[in-house]
Scaffold this active site. Sequence first.
Site, PDB file in Angstrom:
ATOM      1  NE  ARG A 166      41.236  34.092  35.225  1.00 38.75           N
ATOM      2  CZ  ARG A 166      41.370  35.156  35.920  1.00 38.75           C
ATOM      3  NH1 ARG A 166      42.012  35.480  36.758  1.00 38.75           N
ATOM      4  NH2 ARG A 166      40.484  36.156  35.555  1.00 38.75           N
ATOM      5  CB  CYS A 199      46.911  40.175  36.014  1.00 41.32           C
ATOM      6  SG  CYS A 199      46.482  41.626  36.802  1.00 41.32           S
TER       7      CYS A 199
END
Length: 287
Positions: free
Chosen positions: A186, A245
């Site tokens: 990611r 995040c």
Amino acid sequence: MTALLIQPEALRDRLARPGCLVFDVRHDLADHQAGRRAYESGHVPGALYLDHETQLCALKTGRNGRHPLPDRADFAALMRAQGLTARSDVVVYDAGNAMFAAHLWWMLRWLGHESVAVLDGGWTTWQATGGAVETGARAPALNEAQAIQGLAPSGKPSMPVVDARAVLANLDEPRFTVLDARAPERFSGTVEPIDPVGGHIPGALNRPFAQNLGSDGRFKPASELRAEFEFLLGDRLDRGIVHQCGSGITACHNLFAMELAGLRGSALYPGSWSEWCADSSRPVARD
């Protein structure tokens, strides 16, 4: 309680005495009802359930991230309604990897409540060590004295936060290092299963939050965590660390791990990648 982590055996002893609040924050980002179902099927005796989608975040606008940080006064009101007072010991747990537990730990510290610990290994370890199980739903037990002693936020938050403007300004005049807690694929942008844009904030470093845990699902020893963060960050530690995040949740896992390691004072970017990528004018890095 002064420790950041509590083991199942110690929690059993603490539950035998009054003044302890336990919160179950099990959650599934792909199935928002899974956590509540799991709680009602079985939880630590006396634990209350808090929902990351409906209680532990502010109203979502589509541009402020998937789990926007609530107003401190609103969050304080929520926690008072759960029975929290300035004298409460709080224990938080989730299914096992502490990603959601660390987030509520951070929120309570941000509110100003210091006596809060994460159950190491969460529900998985509680069951594995023979912990008692309660089923069904439980409502907060409140009384007038608790209402009077209820915690209210005052002054500057004890856990610092930065917003998207500060992160954007940092690209041109670096004052801190952004540490991204997402999985490597990611971070690189090769896979993005949740947000509409893949990649990361330019200049950010990657430390997947799962690296904070041992093979048993519990946090690594503080000395080991410290060595790993110092190896990754080097002299950047002196300039400050901002955690992010996907939506501000697993970022708290890295922040919690640094606190365990004695590396205190990090900040959180609550909006994180889901807020950052919602504005196409903000730069994106991929590698």
